[in-house]
Enzyme design. Structure first.
Site, short mmCIF file in Angstrom:
data_model
loop_
_atom_site.label_atom_id
_atom_site.label_comp_id
_atom_site.label_asym_id
_atom_site.label_seq_id
_atom_site.Cartn_x
_atom_site.Cartn_y
_atom_site.Cartn_z
N ASP A 20 22.40 79.97 57.67
CA ASP A 20 23.95 79.76 57.29
C ASP A 20 24.38 78.63 58.05
O ASP A 20 23.90 78.04 58.90
CB ASP A 20 24.49 81.31 57.65
N ARG A 21 25.50 78.30 57.43
CA ARG A 21 26.10 77.03 57.95
C ARG A 21 27.27 77.38 58.90
O ARG A 21 27.01 77.20 60.24
CB ARG A 21 26.67 76.02 56.82
N ASP A 22 28.38 78.05 58.66
CA ASP A 22 29.54 78.19 59.62
C ASP A 22 29.18 79.39 60.50
O ASP A 22 29.03 80.42 59.97
CB ASP A 22 31.01 78.41 58.94
N TYR A 31 37.08 77.64 56.95
CA TYR A 31 37.18 76.84 55.83
C TYR A 31 36.98 75.27 56.30
O TYR A 31 37.90 74.55 55.83
CB TYR A 31 38.55 76.92 55.16
N HIS A 103 31.93 79.91 44.77
CA HIS A 103 32.82 80.84 43.57
C HIS A 103 33.46 81.99 44.73
O HIS A 103 32.93 82.22 45.61
CB HIS A 103 31.74 81.63 42.73
N CYS A 116 29.45 85.93 41.12
CA CYS A 116 28.32 85.26 40.81
C CYS A 116 27.00 86.05 41.64
O CYS A 116 27.24 86.43 42.59
CB CYS A 116 28.27 83.85 40.82
N ARG A 119 26.46 84.16 45.46
CA ARG A 119 27.55 84.16 46.51
C ARG A 119 26.81 85.50 47.33
O ARG A 119 26.43 86.51 46.87
CB ARG A 119 28.63 84.72 46.14
N LYS A 120 26.34 85.14 48.67
CA LYS A 120 25.94 86.47 49.75
C LYS A 120 26.97 87.28 49.68
O LYS A 120 28.28 87.01 49.73
CB LYS A 120 25.72 85.62 50.99
N ASP A 145 25.17 84.96 60.55
CA ASP A 145 26.44 85.53 61.63
C ASP A 145 27.10 86.63 61.19
O ASP A 145 28.09 87.12 61.71
CB ASP A 145 27.37 84.47 62.05
#
Length: 185
Positions: A20-22, A31, A103, A116, A119-120, A145
């Site tokens: 995951d990124r953030d 954001y 999305h 969709c 999207r996790k 996280d």
């Protein structure tokens, strides 16, 4: 969904580390889209290098509902990912692909107002990457996280691990050395 960079000829099946990124690679400030606000998590760059040295393809899978909510554009997300890739490149490593879901079912931007499968907690991003890049699911894992990250991993039939901060390098080394007996190499 965006892939950066690509290689059209990847015959070798390899394990994948989905990150995951953030909140995993960088601090989750809410954001994030401005490159000047990017702050890496402790030893995140080293963690990417370690995973690649162990034979893993390293992918970023990130929900980016801020696009659907009108907070920022896909162009801004792509620029942030290019900045991250530049930092990694200077450190001698890279992300094999960045994928994100723009999305959200409550988005204000019509074309992104979608519930969709990418999207996790859905597995669409992971499954798309595994389709494009030959992947050994048995040796692959996701680090996230949030519980939605772990749900996406389960839906894609890969192990999921919940990261709550600290050295990302120590965290992924523990996974690889404990659960994968040396990873994919």
């Amino acid at each position: 969904m965006t892939l950066v960079p690509s290689n059209d000829f990847l015959p070798e099946e390899k394990p994948a580390a989905f990150l995951d990124r953030d909140g995993v690679l960088n601090q989750d400030i809410g954001y994030l889209h401005e490159t000047e606000r990017l702050v890496w998590m402790p030893q995140a760059v080293e963690a990417v290098a370690y995973l690649q040295a162990k034979g893993y393809r390293v992918f970023v899978v990130s929900n980016q509902s801020g696009i659907a909510r009108g907070f920022y554009s896909e162009t801004e997300v792509d620029a942030l990912h290019e900045t991250m890739q530049g930092v990694l490149h200077r450190a001698g490593t890279r992300i094999d692909a960045f994928v994100y879901c723009p999305h959200h079912p409550e988005g204000i931007i019509e074309r992104y107002r979608v519930d969709c499968s990418c999207r996790k907690p859905h597995a669409g991003m992971l499954l798309g990457l595994m389709e494009r890049f030959p992947t050994s699911r048995r040796d692959s894992f996701l680090v996230g996280d949030r519980e939605t990250d772990l749900a996406a991993a389960a839906a894609a039939d890969v192990r999921g691990y919940l990261y709550s901060g600290g050295s990302l390098l120590d965290f992924v080394m523990g996974i690889v050395e404990r659960d994968y007996t040396g990873g994919g190499a």
